[in-house]
Design an enzyme around this catalytic site. Structure first.
Site, mmCIF file in Angstrom:
data_model
loop_
_atom_site.group_PDB
_atom_site.id
_atom_site.type_symbol
_atom_site.label_atom_id
_atom_site.label_comp_id
_atom_site.label_asym_id
_atom_site.label_seq_id
_atom_site.Cartn_x
_atom_site.Cartn_y
_atom_site.Cartn_z
ATOM 1 N N GLU A 112 -9.334 -11.258 -7.330
ATOM 2 C CA GLU A 112 -8.389 -10.150 -7.163
ATOM 3 C C GLU A 112 -7.185 -10.285 -8.099
ATOM 4 O OE1 GLU A 112 -7.549 -9.873 -2.967
ATOM 5 O OE2 GLU A 112 -9.584 -9.187 -2.505
ATOM 6 N N TYR B 78 -12.332 -2.778 -4.016
ATOM 7 C CA TYR B 78 -12.878 -2.926 -2.664
ATOM 8 C C TYR B 78 -14.413 -2.895 -2.649
ATOM 9 C CZ TYR B 78 -8.315 -2.508 -0.341
ATOM 10 O OH TYR B 78 -7.045 -2.722 0.127
ATOM 11 N N ASN C 237 -2.038 0.296 6.649
ATOM 12 C CA ASN C 237 -1.582 -0.978 7.227
ATOM 13 C C ASN C 237 -0.676 -1.780 6.292
ATOM 14 O OD1 ASN C 237 -3.567 -1.885 5.491
ATOM 15 N ND2 ASN C 237 -4.542 -3.254 6.966
ATOM 16 N N LYS D 235 0.827 -1.210 0.000
ATOM 17 C CA LYS D 235 0.000 0.000 0.000
ATOM 18 C C LYS D 235 0.866 1.267 0.000
ATOM 19 C CE LYS D 235 -3.968 -2.188 2.274
ATOM 20 N NZ LYS D 235 -5.065 -1.972 3.268
ATOM 21 N N HIS E 109 -2.107 -5.458 1.603
ATOM 22 C CA HIS E 109 -3.385 -6.173 1.458
ATOM 23 C C HIS E 109 -3.068 -7.585 0.975
ATOM 24 C CE1 HIS E 109 -7.405 -7.314 0.157
ATOM 25 N NE2 HIS E 109 -6.810 -7.798 -0.922
HETATM 26 P P1 CMP Z 1 -7.429 -4.650 3.488
HETATM 27 O O1 CMP Z 1 -6.945 -6.033 3.733
HETATM 28 O O2 CMP Z 1 -6.783 -3.913 2.374
HETATM 29 O O3 CMP Z 1 -9.008 -4.678 3.253
HETATM 30 C C1 CMP Z 1 -9.830 -3.568 3.532
HETATM 31 C C2 CMP Z 1 -9.108 -2.481 4.299
HETATM 32 O O4 CMP Z 1 -9.934 -1.548 4.954
HETATM 33 C C3 CMP Z 1 -8.282 -3.099 5.395
HETATM 34 O O5 CMP Z 1 -7.179 -3.785 4.830
HETATM 35 C C4 CMP Z 1 -7.962 -1.868 6.244
HETATM 36 O O6 CMP Z 1 -6.781 -1.196 5.815
HETATM 37 C C5 CMP Z 1 -9.157 -0.944 5.982
HETATM 38 N N1 CMP Z 1 -9.976 -0.741 7.178
HETATM 39 C C6 CMP Z 1 -10.189 0.414 7.808
HETATM 40 N N2 CMP Z 1 -11.003 0.253 8.861
HETATM 41 C C7 CMP Z 1 -11.315 -1.059 8.923
HETATM 42 C C8 CMP Z 1 -12.111 -1.857 9.809
HETATM 43 N N3 CMP Z 1 -12.768 -1.335 10.841
HETATM 44 N N4 CMP Z 1 -12.190 -3.195 9.559
HETATM 45 C C9 CMP Z 1 -11.543 -3.748 8.502
HETATM 46 N N5 CMP Z 1 -10.785 -3.033 7.634
HETATM 47 C C10 CMP Z 1 -10.660 -1.711 7.839
#
Ligand code: CMP
Length: 141
Positions: A127, A50, A113, A10, A116
């Site tokens: 995906e 998403y 974070n 990311k 993904h």
């Molecule tokens: P990712 O695995 O990319 O999938 C969706 C993303 O939404 C997740 O990682 C997080 O970075 C983001 N996100 C933000 N808030 C939340 C939440 N409460 N629960 C899950 N994903 C979240």
């Protein structure tokens, strides 16, 4: 089983200059990078990727973050690749991620974070195909 999974480095991790460190973790765990590209996602690409989260309260912030800078997208291949990649990443919220995982080491918040990874065989298939044509994937024995 031999599987493929979709991984995204990311914008926060690209900005931290840790692409190579993250690739190294994949390779040390026995995962092969069989497709790879750097790209700056458009709003439409991020929203489509998403789409399953469209109704979640964090959707707009997620799309804004994922379009804030370049990402690196890769398909990883190997035995149990989907779960293996999820173990390497650690919990979605870096505060809950186990020590030594990518998110524990490089992520700063649940939004920023670092990575993904596909969460199931069905999402991995969707995906990988979302970002790569068949002729962009280079399977290696
Ligand atoms: P990712 O695995 O990319 O999938 C969706 C993303 O939404 C997740 O990682 C997080 O970075 C983001 N996100 C933000 N808030 C939340 C939440 N409460 N629960 C899950 N994903 C979240």
């Amino acid at each position: 089983a031999n599987e493929r999974t979709l991984s995204i480095i990311k914008p926060d991790a690209v900005a931290k200059n840790v692409i190579g460190e993250i690739y190294s973790r994949f390779e040390k765990a026995g995962l092969k990078i069989v497709a790879s590209k750097m790209m700056h996602l458009t709003q439409e690409q991020a929203e489509g990727f998403y789409a399953e989260h469209k109704e979640r309260p964090f959707f707009n912030d997620l799309v804004a973050f994922m379009t804030s800078g370049p990402v690196v997208v890769q398909a990883l291949e190997g035995e149990g690749a989907i779960l293996k990649n999820r173990e390497l990443m650690g919990a979605t919220n870096p505060k809950e991620a186990e020590a030594g995982t990518i998110r524990a080491d490089f992520a700063s918040s649940i939004d920023a974070n670092a990575v993904h990874g596909s969460d199931s065989a069905a999402s991995a298939e969707r995906e990988v195909a979302y970002f790569f044509n068949d002729n962009e994937i280079c399977p290696r024995g």
